[in-house]
Scaffold this motif. Structure first.
Motif, PDB file in Angstrom:
ATOM      1  N   UNK A  25       8.193  64.043  80.548  1.00  6.21           N
ATOM      2  CA  UNK A  25       7.542  65.201  81.174  1.00  6.21           C
ATOM      3  C   UNK A  25       6.487  64.745  82.175  1.00  6.21           C
ATOM      4  N   UNK A  26       5.682  63.743  81.820  1.00  6.20           N
ATOM      5  CA  UNK A  26       4.687  63.230  82.750  1.00  6.20           C
ATOM      6  C   UNK A  26       5.338  62.595  83.973  1.00  6.20           C
ATOM      7  N   UNK A  27       6.426  61.903  83.775  1.00  5.78           N
ATOM      8  CA  UNK A  27       7.138  61.315  84.924  1.00  5.78           C
ATOM      9  C   UNK A  27       7.642  62.406  85.860  1.00  5.78           C
ATOM     10  N   UNK A  78       5.357  67.234  96.635  1.00  9.69           N
ATOM     11  CA  UNK A  78       4.486  68.207  97.291  1.00  9.69           C
ATOM     12  C   UNK A  78       3.591  67.539  98.322  1.00  9.69           C
ATOM     13  N   UNK A  79       3.017  66.402  97.952  1.00  8.41           N
ATOM     14  CA  UNK A  79       2.145  65.688  98.884  1.00  8.41           C
ATOM     15  C   UNK A  79       2.924  65.197 100.096  1.00  8.41           C
ATOM     16  N   UNK A  80       4.140  64.699  99.876  1.00 10.80           N
ATOM     17  CA  UNK A  80       4.965  64.251 100.994  1.00 10.80           C
ATOM     18  C   UNK A  80       5.317  65.414 101.918  1.00 10.80           C
ATOM     19  N   UNK A  81       5.618  66.565 101.334  1.00  8.65           N
ATOM     20  CA  UNK A  81       5.956  67.740 102.143  1.00  8.65           C
ATOM     21  C   UNK A  81       4.755  68.184 102.969  1.00  8.65           C
ATOM     22  N   UNK A  82       3.559  68.140 102.380  1.00 10.45           N
ATOM     23  CA  UNK A  82       2.353  68.498 103.133  1.00 10.45           C
ATOM     24  C   UNK A  82       2.109  67.520 104.267  1.00 10.45           C
ATOM     25  N   UNK A  83       2.321  66.233 103.997  1.00 11.34           N
ATOM     26  CA  UNK A  83       2.135  65.221 105.036  1.00 11.34           C
ATOM     27  C   UNK A  83       3.132  65.418 106.176  1.00 11.34           C
ATOM     28  N   UNK A  84       4.382  65.723 105.840  1.00 16.41           N
ATOM     29  CA  UNK A  84       5.407  65.928 106.870  1.00 16.41           C
ATOM     30  C   UNK A  84       5.124  67.160 107.721  1.00 16.41           C
ATOM     31  N   UNK A  85       4.585  68.209 107.111  1.00 12.81           N
ATOM     32  CA  UNK A  85       4.320  69.453 107.830  1.00 12.81           C
ATOM     33  C   UNK A  85       2.955  69.461 108.494  1.00 12.81           C
ATOM     34  N   UNK A 144       6.503  63.132  89.762  1.00 14.04           N
ATOM     35  CA  UNK A 144       7.480  63.186  90.844  1.00 14.04           C
ATOM     36  C   UNK A 144       7.325  64.469  91.659  1.00 14.04           C
ATOM     37  N   UNK A 145       7.125  65.589  90.972  1.00 10.73           N
ATOM     38  CA  UNK A 145       6.937  66.870  91.658  1.00 10.73           C
ATOM     39  C   UNK A 145       5.674  66.824  92.515  1.00 10.73           C
ATOM     40  N   UNK A 146       4.589  66.243  91.973  1.00  9.95           N
ATOM     41  CA  UNK A 146       3.340  66.139  92.724  1.00  9.95           C
ATOM     42  C   UNK A 146       3.518  65.265  93.959  1.00  9.95           C
TER      43      UNK A 146
END
Length: 84
Positions: free
Chosen positions: A17-19, A28-35, A23-25
């Motif tokens: 669950x922690x893994x 999200x950070x990668x998507x924010x960086x890309x946008x 991964x989801x976090x």
């Protein structure tokens, strides 16, 4: 013996669950960086942080006679029956 197996199973579930949450976090950070810091809007389009949609705010004043709040500086409150 069954208690040890149950404990190992619970620990494995927590670890996976922690893994998954990590991964989801990261996604999200990668998507924010890309946008470029623009957060995705679930209804479509993009919603920016800290920016307004162009609507201005107005100060409101209470009508002395009927108690209805109207835009400050307007002449009449517009309530039917109000003598103002």
């Amino acid at each position: 013996m069954s208690k040890i197996i149950t404990l190992v199973g619970i620990l494995a579930i927590v670890w996976f669950a922690f893994r998954l949450l990590g991964k989801v976090q990261r996604q999200r950070q990668d998507a924010l960086r890309r946008n470029g810091g623009v957060k995705a809007n679930p209804k479509g389009g993009a919603a920016t942080r800290g920016k307004t949609t162009g609507t201005d705010t107005q100060d409101m004043a209470k009508c002395d006679v009927c108690g209805v709040y109207v835009a400050a500086g307007s002449g009449r409150c517009g309530t039917p029956g109000c003598p103002r």
